[in-house]
Design a protein around this motif. Structure first.
Motif: not given
Length: 431
Positions: A11, A18, A24, A98, A415
């Protein structure tokens, strides 16, 4: 190399990153941007922001060894560095974005995406376009040779031709309708006129990393080390000009007038989780010559990327209508040859490749209706128009039409990451 930067649970403290469809923290693409001052900087996309990597380097937030390359105005110098050094940039940037403790230090170097101008990421020294989309080659071949759509060499050698680097432009640049010689089937002589059969081609662009000398080759086992990353590529095509000029030497003015590239380079490192097995060749297909064959590349050399194209006429945009999706397919299903095979073959004769060279895959069409990568295929050479929501019809592109390409790398357990749009609006020919 799949590592902690690909963790689907990672994240970022950057607002909206996110949930961003394309950018992302697992992506971290590289590009070139400018602010109002006009000075170009190397940056990365994170959510709806561009992070100034030159600024981070000047502030001592990135490794000193990267600073000279990051303070350049193109990505060429950065991608002359070896892969391990480039991975240190990805790891350092991932750590900054992050770790909430870095927010105060990094925030001054974040710029809203709608406040920056994006530019070509490289100074492009050379550009070649391949023809590795087997379904596109088959569809086009059927229009001219119904009984034998693929020429005998297609399954033996990655077919390509040398394009024109000077006319590659970044996404959003208007596309001026080209002029050229056109000969109607029932005409005795050609005429010089604006193209009437303007088409798009949905492709991936492969950016080259590193340099090698004239006369040297690139073993297929080393080819991925020479791939900097990928962008979307629309290699616009003037079909009527091409029909007259392409024999015997192939495309010329029908292709050199404009090619559109998306501005962000989705790095080979970011795409590591999305490398999958190349589809097996059909029974009876010839085996590639040894220089084009590597079992590891067959096991992990294809890409799990979904590709799509949309069209919005001027009337659609004026009415606030959503663009019409023309097609949707996958790179894996489309590509008969892998990126590594493309790179290896480009250098197989001793041709020297350099950082920032661009190789196009050729049009990537799928095997089914609705996955074609060009209007020539969809309309079957202009015989079956496509109906727009306004009631307008299209066999080929009209002035005012906006064509946008999209791509998304997707695989279970990871992701998904996107490429950002690759767009162009057709404008009238100039006198």
């Amino acid at each position: 190399m799949i590592d902690h930067t690909h963790d689907a649970a990672a994240s970022s403290w950057v607002e909206g990153a996110d949930d961003h469809a394309d950018f992302p923290v697992q992506n971290l693409p590289l590009g070139v941007f400018s602010l109002a001052s006009g000075t170009r900087h190397i940056g990365s996309a994170i959510g709806n922001y561009t992070v100034d990597l030159a600024g981070l380097a000047d502030a001592g937030l990135l490794p000193d060894a990267l600073r000279p390359a990051l303070c350049a105005q193109t990505l060429n110098a950065l991608f002359r560095l070896d892969g391990a050094t480039r991975r240190t940039l990805r790891h350092a940037l991932f750590a900054l974005l992050t770790d909430p403790a870095q927010r105060a230090a990094v925030s001054p170097w974040l710029h809203p995406m709608d406040q920056v101008d994006l530019h070509l990421p490289f100074a492009i020294g050379d550009y070649s376009d391949f023809y590795v989309g087997i379904h596109h080659a088959t569809n086009i071949g059927k229009l001219f040779r119904p009984d034998s759509p693929l020429l005998p060499n297609y399954k033996h050698v990655p077919i390509g031709y040398h394009g024109r680097a000077s006319s590659v432009r970044v996404s959003g640049t208007p596309v001026i309708r080209p002029k050229g010689q056109i000969k109607a089937p029932d005409a005795d002589q050609p005429t010089y006129a604006p193209c009437r059969r303007l088409d798009y081609e949905l492709e991936l662009g492969i950016w080259i990393a590193g340099d090698h000398a004239l006369g040297e080759t690139i073993p297929i086992t080393d080819a991925w080390d020479r791939i900097a990353g990928f962008s979307l590529l629309n290699d616009w095509s003037a079909r009527d000009i091409q029909a007259w000029e392409y024999q015997p030497l192939g495309p010329f003015l029908s292709k050199s007038f404009h090619s559109t590239i998306s501005p962000w380079v989705i790095t080979a490192e970011a795409l590591a989780p999305f490398r999958v097995a190349q589809p097996a060749r059909a029974q009876g297909d010839p085996s590639p010559l040894p220089y084009l064959w590597d079992q590891a590349d067959q096991a992990r050399g294809a890409l799990s990327i979904t590709l799509s194209a949309t069209l919005a006429s001027a009337a659609m945009r004026e009415s606030g209508m959503t663009a019409l999706e023309l097609s949707r397919g996958t790179a894996r299903a489309a590509m008969y040859w892998t990126p590594a095979q493309i790179v290896t073959h480009q250098a197989a004769n001793g041709c020297d490749l350099h950082s920032g060279d661009l190789l196009g895959t050729g049009t990537l069409s799928g095997p089914t209706r609705g996955s074609e990568g060009s209007l020539m295929e969809m309309s079957q050479g202009g015989k079956h128009p496509i109906r727009l929501p306004t009631g307008q019809e299209r066999c080929f592109l009209e002035d005012g039409d906006e064509l946008i390409l999209y791509a998304r790398a997707e695989r279970d357990g990871y992701r998904s990451i996107g490429f950002g749009p690759c767009s162009g609006i057709v404008t009238p020919s100039r006198s």
